[in-house]
Write a protein that holds these residues in place. Structure first.
Motif, PDB file in Angstrom:
ATOM      1  N   UNK A 201      11.864  12.466 -26.041  1.00 17.27           N
ATOM      2  CA  UNK A 201      12.105  13.533 -25.068  1.00 17.27           C
ATOM      3  C   UNK A 201      11.741  12.995 -23.695  1.00 17.27           C
ATOM      4  N   UNK A 202      12.693  13.042 -22.811  1.00 12.86           N
ATOM      5  CA  UNK A 202      12.469  12.579 -21.446  1.00 12.86           C
ATOM      6  C   UNK A 202      12.534  13.741 -20.478  1.00 12.86           C
ATOM      7  N   UNK A 203      11.815  13.603 -19.387  1.00 13.91           N
ATOM      8  CA  UNK A 203      11.867  14.582 -18.301  1.00 13.91           C
ATOM      9  C   UNK A 203      12.400  13.874 -17.053  1.00 13.91           C
ATOM     10  N   UNK A 204      13.323  14.538 -16.419  1.00 15.27           N
ATOM     11  CA  UNK A 204      13.919  14.036 -15.194  1.00 15.27           C
ATOM     12  C   UNK A 204      13.836  15.130 -14.136  1.00 15.27           C
ATOM     13  N   UNK A 205      14.044  14.726 -12.899  1.00 18.94           N
ATOM     14  CA  UNK A 205      14.141  15.720 -11.845  1.00 18.94           C
ATOM     15  C   UNK A 205      15.172  15.272 -10.827  1.00 18.94           C
ATOM     16  N   UNK A 206      15.731  16.273 -10.158  1.00 26.50           N
ATOM     17  CA  UNK A 206      16.726  15.992  -9.136  1.00 26.50           C
ATOM     18  C   UNK A 206      16.479  16.893  -7.941  1.00 26.50           C
ATOM     19  N   UNK A 207      16.156  16.257  -6.831  1.00 31.28           N
ATOM     20  CA  UNK A 207      15.978  16.974  -5.572  1.00 31.28           C
ATOM     21  C   UNK A 207      17.312  17.015  -4.840  1.00 31.28           C
ATOM     22  N   UNK A 208      17.496  17.952  -3.927  1.00 27.96           N
ATOM     23  CA  UNK A 208      18.764  18.044  -3.196  1.00 27.96           C
ATOM     24  C   UNK A 208      19.108  16.737  -2.496  1.00 27.96           C
ATOM     25  N   UNK A 209      20.329  16.286  -2.710  1.00 31.39           N
ATOM     26  CA  UNK A 209      20.790  15.070  -2.059  1.00 31.39           C
ATOM     27  C   UNK A 209      20.271  13.779  -2.659  1.00 31.39           C
TER      28      UNK A 209
ATOM     29  N   UNK B 236       8.395  10.816 -23.832  1.00 24.93           N
ATOM     30  CA  UNK B 236       7.517  10.702 -24.999  1.00 24.93           C
ATOM     31  C   UNK B 236       8.319  10.367 -26.241  1.00 24.93           C
ATOM     32  N   UNK B 237       7.806   9.404 -27.005  1.00 20.70           N
ATOM     33  CA  UNK B 237       8.362   9.150 -28.331  1.00 20.70           C
ATOM     34  C   UNK B 237       7.848  10.244 -29.250  1.00 20.70           C
ATOM     35  N   UNK B 238       8.783  10.961 -29.877  1.00 14.82           N
ATOM     36  CA  UNK B 238       8.401  12.145 -30.643  1.00 14.82           C
ATOM     37  C   UNK B 238       7.502  11.825 -31.823  1.00 14.82           C
ATOM     38  N   UNK B 239       7.715  10.687 -32.473  1.00 16.78           N
ATOM     39  CA  UNK B 239       6.929  10.328 -33.662  1.00 16.78           C
ATOM     40  C   UNK B 239       5.586   9.723 -33.295  1.00 16.78           C
ATOM     41  N   UNK B 240       5.606   8.732 -32.434  1.00 21.77           N
ATOM     42  CA  UNK B 240       4.379   8.001 -32.125  1.00 21.77           C
ATOM     43  C   UNK B 240       3.558   8.654 -31.016  1.00 21.77           C
ATOM     44  N   UNK B 241       4.196   9.553 -30.275  1.00 19.47           N
ATOM     45  CA  UNK B 241       3.581  10.197 -29.110  1.00 19.47           C
ATOM     46  C   UNK B 241       3.279   9.207 -27.986  1.00 19.47           C
TER      47      UNK B 241
ATOM     48  N   UNK C 212      15.744   6.075 -27.172  1.00 22.14           N
ATOM     49  CA  UNK C 212      14.762   5.090 -26.728  1.00 22.14           C
ATOM     50  C   UNK C 212      14.064   5.583 -25.480  1.00 22.14           C
ATOM     51  N   UNK C 213      12.824   5.165 -25.350  1.00 25.86           N
ATOM     52  CA  UNK C 213      11.996   5.607 -24.233  1.00 25.86           C
ATOM     53  C   UNK C 213      12.307   4.744 -23.022  1.00 25.86           C
TER      54      UNK C 213
END
Length: 122
Positions: free
Chosen positions: A34-42, A51-56, A101-102
């Motif tokens: 599970x990855x987290x991304x962000x996008x600011x204007x422009x 995070x790797x779901x299994x290994x954390x 993949x992470x």
């Protein structure tokens, strides 16, 4: 198919905290990372944490290291992003995504949520 729903965004003052949630449904056995991304204007959508779901095992971008923390509740198929000491430059739409993949590369993530807005006022 994996469906992802983010929640927890909002308006917060600089120095404050928020916790984002990413709830997965559907073929959740397909969730490897599970990855987290962000996008600011422009700006481009950028990787901030994963995070790797299994290994954390986790990976953080330098911009959030030490301020943001990942966790997960496997029973609820939900990942969390705890964001502390927020800064105005953290203002963006935040997305969670699932991949194999992470990696920092957003093209490696197959499923995406709809995003949640985080606004940090100065």
């Amino acid at each position: 198919q994996v469906q992802l729903v983010e929640s927890g965004g909002g308006l917060v003052q600089a120095g404050g905290s928020l916790r984002l949630s990413c709830a997965a449904s559907g073929r959740t056995l397909s969730v490897h990372v599970v990855g987290w991304f962000r996008q600011a204007p422009g700006k481009e959508r950028e990787f901030i944490a994963g995070m790797d779901w299994s290994s954390r095992s986790t990976r953080y971008a330098d911009s959030v290291k030490g301020r943001f923390t990942l966790s997960r509740d496997a029973a609820k198929n939900t990942a969390y992003l705890q964001m502390n000491t927020l800064k105005p430059e953290d203002t963006a739409i935040y997305y969670c995504a699932v991949g194999y993949s992470l990696t920092y590369n957003r093209d490696e993530y197959r499923y995406w949520g709809q995003g949640t807005q985080v606004t940090v006022s100065s």
